[in-house]
Structure formats: C-alpha cells, structure tokens
Design an enzyme around this catalytic site. Structure first.
Site, PDB file in Angstrom:
ATOM      1  N   GLY A 205       0.812  -1.214   0.000  1.00 41.47           N
ATOM      2  CA  GLY A 205       0.000   0.000   0.000  1.00 41.47           C
ATOM      3  C   GLY A 205       0.841   1.257   0.000  1.00 41.47           C
TER       4      GLY A 205
ATOM      5  N   GLY B 190       0.505   5.657   0.845  1.00 39.97           N
ATOM      6  CA  GLY B 190      -0.297   6.685   1.488  1.00 39.97           C
ATOM      7  C   GLY B 190       0.393   8.026   1.419  1.00 39.97           C
ATOM      8  N   GLY B 191      -0.257   9.034   1.982  1.00 33.58           N
ATOM      9  CA  GLY B 191       0.324  10.374   1.970  1.00 33.58           C
ATOM     10  C   GLY B 191       1.574  10.471   2.814  1.00 33.58           C
ATOM     11  CD  GLN B 192       1.065   9.929   8.112  1.00 32.80           C
ATOM     12  OE1 GLN B 192       1.820   9.295   8.821  1.00 32.80           O
ATOM     13  NE2 GLN B 192      -0.133  10.286   8.508  1.00 32.80           N
ATOM     14  N   GLY B 193       3.654   7.603   3.626  1.00 33.53           N
ATOM     15  CA  GLY B 193       4.717   6.663   3.296  1.00 33.53           C
ATOM     16  C   GLY B 193       4.207   5.432   2.575  1.00 33.53           C
ATOM     17  CB  THR B 194       5.958   2.885   0.729  1.00 33.52           C
ATOM     18  OG1 THR B 194       6.081   3.970  -0.192  1.00 33.52           O
ATOM     19  CG2 THR B 194       5.638   1.618  -0.039  1.00 33.52           C
ATOM     20  CB  VAL B 195       2.130  -0.017   3.965  1.00 29.62           C
ATOM     21  CG1 VAL B 195       1.940  -1.119   5.007  1.00 29.62           C
ATOM     22  CG2 VAL B 195       1.623   1.305   4.499  1.00 29.62           C
TER      23      VAL B 195
ATOM     24  CE  LYS C 157       1.650   4.436   7.878  1.00 31.05           C
ATOM     25  NZ  LYS C 157       0.780   5.468   8.522  1.00 31.05           N
TER      26      LYS C 157
ATOM     27  CG  ASP D 157      -7.055  11.460   6.910  1.00 31.80           C
ATOM     28  OD1 ASP D 157      -7.977  11.870   6.173  1.00 31.80           O
ATOM     29  OD2 ASP D 157      -5.997  11.005   6.464  1.00 31.80           O
TER      30      ASP D 157
END
Length: 705
Positions: free
Chosen positions: A423, A425-430, A444, A541
């Site tokens: 996955g 996201g706006g904060q990082g990669t999972v 993450k 959020d």
C-alpha cells in the site's frame, strides 16, 4: 568511653536500618495468603483475611464448592459477587478473570434473567475483552440495558442461523447455530433474553472472554450435557477515592517520595449506582521496574543486563542502573600489545599481524561509525521530537513501545523489496514483512526526510501507544535509527474498506449485516477515542481507505498521523486544515476549528459509502455535485434515496431499516456541527438498528423521507 561511643554508633546504625526496612516494607502483614491452592496469585489490593485487602469489594475467600469435601481443592472467590477468580491483573489495565454462569433455556418460550452482580460496584464487564454470544437453533439472544442517567432502555443482540445439527460444528463462531456481538463500555447490570424459534433444542446466551472463546470454542460441546456450565469473563476494576487514599503507597509516603517514586497512578471511570461517572484509580510500576505498585516499595528495579532482550548492549558491556541501564565501551588495546611484543620475532609474522590488525581495526571503526551515525540520526531527526511528544503524553506507555533495529526490519522485508509493497499513502509506503519469530507485520516507511512528516510519524507512535481497542490497529513498535523512521503494525490481511466496497468479492460479498457491523465497530472505536481514552483523541482523517479489515472482516481504524490528543476540558482544536477532500467537515474548512463533531461528519461520509458503494468524490456525478455527501443529502431532500442506494442493500433488508440508517447519516452530515449527533449516540442508534426486528418506532422518531 570509646567503647561506649562505638556501641552507641552501632545502635544508631541498627535503628536506622530497621527504620528504613519498615518504610520500604509492604505494610501488609506477611501472614496474608498469596494464593488459594490452585496457583492463582492473590496480589494486593485483593486479599484473603482481615487487613489483607483495600476494601470490601476486593475481599477474596478461599473455599471449595463440593460441600467442603477435603478431596476437592480450594479455589478463590470474590466474596461480594460469589464469583470464582481465575486470574488477577494489577498492571495499568486493571482486570480480573472470573468464572461466570451461562444462561440457558430448553423450554421453547421466551426466557429472561437479570445480571445485577456488579451493580453499584467499582467493577464492570470489559468491553475490549468480552463478547456477547448466542448459541442454539434459530435463537434470538439479546441484552437489555437500562441507562442510569435517564432511565431509558437500549437493546443489543443477534440471531443464530440453524442447520439442525450440533452447534459446535466448526472451530469458530462464524457460521450456523452461533452469533456474537460487542458489548458497550462500563456494562455493570443488564437483562438477558432468549427468544427461540424452535423448542426442539436448548438455547444459550452469555458473556465470555473473547480470547478464550476463540481458542476453546469446541469445548462448548459440553453445553448439551451441562447447560449450567460457566465460562471465563474479564472484569475491569478500579479503586474508589476513599479506598485509594488508604493504600500503603499513599498513606505512608510523603509528597516528595510519591513524586520520585517507582510507580505512577492514573484513573478510569466506571459508572456507579448513583448514575454518575465516577473516576476510579489504577497504578502501575514505572518503566524499568516491576512488582506490585499498590504496596510501599512493591516496585523493584529490573536488572536489564541479566536479560539480553531487555538491553541493547550487543557488543559492549552492560551496567545496570536504578530503573535503567547503560552500555560501556571498553578500549581494546590487547591486539596492539601483542603486535608490539612479537614485532621482532619474524618480519613475515609481523606483516601478517599488521595486515590482520589493520583489517580488524577497519571493521571495528566502520561498525562504530555506523552505530554513531544511527545514534546521530535518532538524536537529530527523531529523538528530540519524540521527547517533546513524551513530555505532553503518557511517558510510561510510549517508552514501553518496542524499538526495532534496522537490520531486523530489512531482513523482514527483503531489504524493502518492491514485491513486498502492499500500500501507499500520503505519509509513506507500507510493506509486508515477517519477523524472526514468525509474526507477519506491516511496516510503514516514510517517503521523505521532512521534519513535518517526521512529526506526523512520531505523533502516530505517541497516539497509538495510548490506545487499547480491538477495532483500532495495534502498533507493535518503531525504528528510529534509519534516515527515515519506520513504524511496525499488526498485519491486517483483507485490505481497506474502500477496496472491499469497490471490488468484487464473491466469497464474502458486502451484505447488509456485514456493512452494519463494520459501521458499528468503527463508530464504537471513534466513541472510545472521543470519550473513553484517558485524554480525548481526534482522528482528523476518517475515510474508507483508513479503515482496514482483518481475517474475519472486522474493522480496524488506522493512520493516526495527523490525530491529536486534547485536554478533557478542551472543546476544539485550532489548526491548519488537514484531511482528505470529500471527508472534511465544511465548518472546520471555513473556521479552522476541529471538534469531535468533525470526526462525526467524516464518519457520515463513510456511512453513505456503505449504503451506496459510491466514492466520496466522483467526476461521474453532475458538474455541481461531485461530493458524495452533498449528492446524498440532495437526493434525500428530493425523495430520491432509493435511486442511489446499492441494489444489494435494497434486496436484502426492509426499507424501514434503510431509512433509519440514512436519516442517521444525514444528521451526521448536517452543515451545522451543533445539530450533529455525538459518536456515542451514533454507536447506540446503529446497535439498536442491528437488533430491532421492526423499526417503526425509530421511523416515527426521525420521520419518513
């Protein structure tokens, strides 16, 4: 004269030692029994015998239920409730496992029983640990709870499908002859009702420890021969103020000793008999100590150096300190002494030693530089920010978060291989990874080395360290020694709610019951964040991509990067607008003031997604209404609700139930935040909709479309 002075000094020394021993003693009599013959530890504030417990609620009696037959071992019972004690936990969670009877009915008619044992006590059934279970053939099992505030009734329950066979056919309660639901917080007194559709079989309804139930489901086959059996149930407990200030740790400590002590105390609220939410007290040993925090001197220092898992001194000498430890780097000059001693023996041997020494020195220096670089990264980029977060939050809980090393996480993800990505996201990669002990985890990794992003990552560590809820994703730990921080979570296998609604899952399609259960679980988690956590937490959020589904398709709220804790008396949070377009509260967008009702608005959008399977923002809708929230409200006001709903919803459930949930979603999306319900009200109304076979009364309350 000298002899007299010596004897006097010795006497003073002995008296000082005795006095110190008395001050550090546990105050409780050493004659108090520590167990009851069945290996169940009985720690203070619980106790057996006079002066061995803090108050009457915590008195334990030791007996057997076999008519005092000496051939049967004695077991502990909570005297006030007459419940057998299975386990007592005195850490910050404050729980006790007891054996609680199952309610059964074999007559075929409607039967009810009252459960009033815990009423007006500092004990309550744990909502995090227990579930309400119904078993039997076409059995409608329900809880009836009377509110102590306004004397109103609320219902919760479920119905068991029937295959006219044994109800333990399988390992889990997920198919026929069995159903389960969550219970509300601070549950003390309730009425259990069984309404069977058939009198051919016996039917059952009971509260049970969720972990025990999942691991011992097949043992309930004994119900057919022993319908009156008991099962483990977990109770939350706390100590009322009167009893708390009589504890040895408070009664025998000065204010300065309490401030610098090896323990700390907090509180939880449990609704007592007068209908008010009374705060009860709980204590725990500080980080670096273990023992009984309710006794003076009960928390003892942990020798971290005796256990390699408790210290990070892998290649250095560990020295234990009070409440902590530190690593000592020894100067290794032995190799150089050997080289100097034997330098003249042989030129070739000397060259060999020089080569080996140079290579070894290079390795040592490189390793130390790598360690120092990691320490520098932690101090410069993460350490100071984390310390700032700790200073305004629960220090003990944050420090107990496990710190992983970078090598461990690199190995778990095959050096963060692209094939392991699950996955973005706006904060990082999972990434999906497997730890050395075989656990599957989600890791993450931040995308950029930016102080604002680091702040969000560390904020997520602090927030999740304070949360203990079955419908909130669990943070296992973090790694702060790399250029970008890494967070380690429990692995949630079935993706996000958005993927589930927008995909085609033929094996587990999103039925009405499943959608309603997910909505109840998410609303319960948000109610916990807003009203039950030690400090209120605003998620900020909430959206379908931040709701994960585990292996049983239970909801887990995730992504707390921009969440914030607020003071109990604080009504709003003034910040720059953060969030996801389509879910942001319009009033927050205009004013910059975020309240708990802003999370309610975002949840309302998720509720509409569950009803329609539409996306929050879509270009396929009309030019003026791309927002799902605005489109939904407009359709309801134009009497077109059933034109926009998902066909599966229309085909599965009565229109009255759909109308009830739709009206609730519309209230959540009200542009005036004062007119929106609280998450507590939202959770209660969804649970009532789940239980009610007919919703005509709810329809009269909120009106028709």
């Amino acid at each position: 004269m000298a002899l007299q002075m010596l004897l006097f000094r010795m006497l003073v020394l002995v008296m000082c030692s005795v006095n110190a021993f008395a001050r550090a003693s546990n105050v409780i009599s050493t004659s108090c029994p520590q167990d009851c013959g069945n290996n169940v530890s009985i720690p203070y504030p619980f106790g057996i015998g006079k002066d061995c417990y803090v108050g009457d609620w915590f008195e334990i009696v030791c007996r057997n239920d076999s008519y005092n037959d000496p051939g049967f071992p004695k077991v502990p019972f909570l005297k006030r409730f007459d419940l057998e004690v299975l386990e007592i936990n005195i850490d910050f969670l404050g729980t006790v496992r007891v054996s609680y009877p199952i309610f059964s009915s074999c007559t075929g008619g409607t039967n009810s029983t009252n459960n009033l044992k815990l009423e007006k006590s500092p004990f309550a059934f744990s909502a995090n640990e227990n579930s309400f279970v119904g078993m039997g053939c076409s059995n409608s099992a329900s809880l009836q709870i009377r509110s102590l505030h306004d004397d109103t009734l609320s219902f919760s329950g479920c119905t068991t499908p029937c295959d006219r066979g044994p109800f333990t056919n399988g390992r889990f309660c997920n198919a026929t002859n069995c159903c389960q639901i969550t219970i509300p917080f601070n549950l003390q007194a309730f009425n259990t009702t069984i309404e069977p559709k058939s009198s051919e079989y016996c039917n059952y309804a009971f509260l049970v420890d969720q972990n025990w139930f999942e691991n011992n489901f097949t043992e309930l086959s004994e119900l057919s021969t022993n319908p009156n059996m008991s099962v483990p149930v977990v109770l939350d407990w706390g100590i009322d103020n009167t009893s708390f200030y009589s504890l040895p740790i408070r009664k025998n400590s000065t204010a300065r000793e309490y401030k610098n002590s090896t323990y700390s105390c907090g509180w939880r609220y449990i609704t007592l008999g007068n209908g008010t939410q009374n705060y009860t007290n709980l204590c725990g040993c500080r980080s670096g100590y273990r023992g009984n925090p309710y006794l003076l001197g009960g928390c003892e220092d942990i020798d971290e150096c005796a256990d390699p898992d408790l210290n990070t001194c892998a290649h250095t000498r560990c020295e234990n300190t009070e409440g902590s430890f530190h690593c000592v780097v020894a100067k290794n000059i032995k190799l150089f002494i050997i080289i100097v001693k034997y330098i003249g023996v042989s030129a070739s041997l000397g060259v060999l030693f020089l080569i080996f020494g140079g290579w070894w020195s290079y390795k040592v220096i490189k390793k130390r530089m790598r360690i120092k670089r990691k320490e520098k990264l932690f101090k410069q980029k993460c350490g100071l920010l984390l310390e700032q977060q700790i200073s305004t939050n629960s220090k003990d809980k944050v420090e107990n978060t496990k710190l992983f090393n970078s090598k461990e996480l690199e190995k778990a993800t095959d050096r963060f291989c692209a094939d392991r990505i699950i996955g973005h996201g706006g904060q990082g990669t999972v990434y999906k990874g497997m730890l050395a002990d075989g656990r599957i985890v989600a890791i993450k990794k931040s995308n950029v080395i930016d102080e604002e992003k680091l702040q969000e990552f560390l904020n997520e560590v602090v927030i999740l360290s304070q949360i203990n809820h079955r419908n909130v994703v669990k943070l296992l730990g973090c790694c702060l020694e790399t250029e970008v921080p890494l967070l380690v979570y429990e692995f949630i296998p079935n993706g996000t709610l958005a993927q589930y609604l927008n995909g085609q899952n033929e094996e587990f399609p999103p039925t009405w019951d499943m959608r309603l259960r997910i909505a109840i679980e998410v609303s319960g988690a948000l109610f916990y964040l807003h009203s039950v956590a030690s400090s209120p937490i605003y998620h900020r959020d909430i959206k379908s991509t931040n709701i994960l589904l585990d292996d049983k398709y239970r909801a887990k709220v995730a992504d707390f990067g921009i969440s914030r804790s607020v003071a109990i008396d604080q009504t709003h949070l003034s910040t720059l607008v953060h969030g996801t377009f389509g879910y942001i509260d319009p009033e927050y967008f205009l004013s910059g003031q975020f309240t708990d009702k802003s999370d309610v608005y975002s949840f309302g959008v998720v509720l509409v997604e569950l009803l329609t399977r539409e996306k929050a923002i879509s270009s396929s809708r009309t030019r003026d209404i791309k927002s799902l929230a605005a489109f939904f409200v407009s359709s309801m006001e134009g009497n077109n609700l059933f034109d926009i709903l998902d066909n599966q919803v229309l085909n599965e459930v009565e229109k009255e139930k759909i109308i009830t949930v739709a009206n609730l979603a519309k209230r959540c999306l009200n542009l005036n935040r004062k007119d929106r319900p609280s998450m507590r009200e939202v959770a209660r109304e969804l649970e009532a909709n789940q239980m009610s076979p007919k919703v005509s009364n709810l329809q009269e309350k909120y009106g028709e479309i």
